[in-house]
Design an enzyme around this catalytic site. Structure first.
Site, PDB file in Angstrom:
ATOM      1  N   GLN A   1     -44.205 -13.778   5.003  1.00  0.00           N
ATOM      2  CA  GLN A   1     -44.590 -13.254   3.687  1.00  0.00           C
ATOM      3  C   GLN A   1     -46.107 -13.071   3.670  1.00  0.00           C
ATOM      4  O   GLN A   1     -46.862 -14.030   3.537  1.00  0.00           O
ATOM      5  CB  GLN A   1     -44.112 -14.194   2.598  1.00  0.00           C
TER       6      GLN A   1
ATOM      7  N   ARG B   1     -44.892 -16.092  -2.934  1.00  0.00           N
ATOM      8  CA  ARG B   1     -45.849 -15.064  -2.535  1.00  0.00           C
ATOM      9  C   ARG B   1     -45.102 -13.794  -2.146  1.00  0.00           C
ATOM     10  O   ARG B   1     -43.923 -13.825  -1.768  1.00  0.00           O
ATOM     11  CB  ARG B   1     -46.742 -15.554  -1.406  1.00  0.00           C
TER      12      ARG B   1
ATOM     13  N   ALA C   1     -39.381 -15.042  -7.825  1.00  0.00           N
ATOM     14  CA  ALA C   1     -39.275 -14.645  -6.422  1.00  0.00           C
ATOM     15  C   ALA C   1     -40.402 -13.697  -6.015  1.00  0.00           C
ATOM     16  O   ALA C   1     -41.217 -13.269  -6.831  1.00  0.00           O
ATOM     17  CB  ALA C   1     -37.918 -14.003  -6.166  1.00  0.00           C
ATOM     18  N   HIS C   2     -40.412 -13.340  -4.720  1.00  0.00           N
ATOM     19  CA  HIS C   2     -41.517 -12.543  -4.185  1.00  0.00           C
ATOM     20  C   HIS C   2     -41.577 -11.147  -4.801  1.00  0.00           C
ATOM     21  O   HIS C   2     -40.576 -10.516  -5.086  1.00  0.00           O
ATOM     22  CB  HIS C   2     -41.484 -12.471  -2.659  1.00  0.00           C
ATOM     23  N   ASN C   3     -42.824 -10.720  -5.033  1.00  0.00           N
ATOM     24  CA  ASN C   3     -43.130  -9.375  -5.528  1.00  0.00           C
ATOM     25  C   ASN C   3     -42.666  -9.114  -6.948  1.00  0.00           C
ATOM     26  O   ASN C   3     -42.610  -7.968  -7.397  1.00  0.00           O
ATOM     27  CB  ASN C   3     -42.577  -8.299  -4.589  1.00  0.00           C
TER      28      ASN C   3
END
Length: 341
Positions: free
Chosen positions: A197, A217, A238-240
């Site tokens: 990530q 991240r 969660a990511h993004n």
């Protein structure tokens, strides 16, 4: 304990004073338990019945409720907001750290701003930047090149990973983790292959993050939490994910990757939101909502079956399982009726 006169409170809150302005207030209490030296508030007229027996030295209320109370009063358009602002003035919450503890580890090239405090056994890694008057609680981990803006308060045992940016005047409760790896994997003939990530997390100013909440991240770009967002305990971001300004998220909510939430949204507790969708500004999702598709219009949205007795719920669940069969039978009846006509 600090004391403040009713006249001083009225001046700070912009309230209209009715009664003795020299009365001293030392704390706030609920209406039914408030006593002398305390102030309380009436935020909803349906609770007027408690005014007659209220023992508080003063009450914050709306003008419409004033005829029902003959004691000292502060008249406000929004007594609940008045309560919030006064609670800030009378806040007795201790600092998460009051100095730089000798047991704290601080890398030689870390930048520590004036007035910053770092608690026992905290770790500040290489390249980290800690702004002026920041408080870092005991046992915290601040990773390489992380940035924490001025005036932010981080309670004990928080982990802020490498290259994460936390804005000014933020509050992070104990056990929160910001910048851990997002859940990104490729599949090679049945075996999972981890995707590093490579993004980070950017948290704006005046953001609050609850205890044991996790913010992953980004895979390539950053996960973004905009200014003024408040996130309750035990949430998973969660990511993004991107969360717009002044959105509020209640506890145990789970957000899948690459979700985009607009400004001024209210997300009820234990809500689950699918990834790769967009929710527009001004949306309210009631508790335990399950959001699988984009929401393009502001408004209040709900899902799920309201609470029933177990016996009633079992009947409802059995009927739900038969909906498709019932739909086919209904269409068959409609077809026969149309043919007979």
């Amino acid at each position: 304990m600090a004391r403040i006169t009713l006249a001083e409170i009225a001046d700070k809150l912009g309230a209209e004073l009715r009664g003795d302005g020299s009365v001293e207030i030392q704390s706030i209490a609920g209406m039914e338990k408030a006593a002398e030296g305390q102030i309380t508030f009436l935020s909803a007229s349906k609770y007027r019945k408690h005014l007659a027996e209220c023992q508080a030295s003063a009450v914050m209320l709306k003008e419409a409720d004033l005829p029902f109370f003959d004691g000292n009063a502060l008249v406000l358009k929004d007594p609940y907001l008045g309560y919030a602002l006064l609670a800030q003035l009378l806040d007795t919450t201790p600092k998460s750290a009051s100095n730089i503890a000798p047991s704290a580890y601080i890398a030689d090239d870390a930048i520590i701003g004036e007035g910053a405090a770092i608690g026992h056994n905290a770790v500040i890694e290489s390249g980290a930047q800690i702004g002026a008057n920041v408080q870092i609680g005991a046992g915290c981990f601040i990773g390489q090149n992380a940035v924490i803006g001025a005036g932010s308060k981080v309670w004990a045992n928080v982990s802020i990973y490498h290259s994460v940016t936390l804005g000014s005047d933020c509050l992070v409760q104990s056990g929160a983790v910001i910048g851990s790896d997002g859940f990104g994997y490729a599949n090679d003939r049945g075996k999972w292959v981890k995707i590093p990530q490579l993004g980070s997390v950017h948290v704006g100013n005046n953001v609050e993050i609850g205890a044991c909440t996790t913010i992953d991240r980004g895979a390539l770009d950053d996960t973004v939490i905009a200014d003024g967002v408040i996130i309750d305990n035990h949430c998973q971001i969660a990511h993004n994910v991107s969360i717009g300004e002044n959105t509020a998220i209640a506890g145990a909510t789970t957000m899948a990757g690459s979700l985009k939430i607009g400004k001024h949204c209210f997300i009820g507790g234990a809500t689950v939101i699918n990834g790769h969708i967009e929710i527009t500004d001004g949306v309210t999702i009631t508790g335990m909502g399950m959001v699988m598709r984009p929401i393009s219009e502001p408004g209040v949205y709900s899902s799920g079956i309201p609470l029933q007795t177990n016996r009633e719920w079992r009947k409802t669940a059995a009927r739900v399982m038969k909906i498709e069969e019932m739909n086919k039978r209904l269409k068959s009846v409609e077809k026969k009726l149309n043919e007979s006509n």
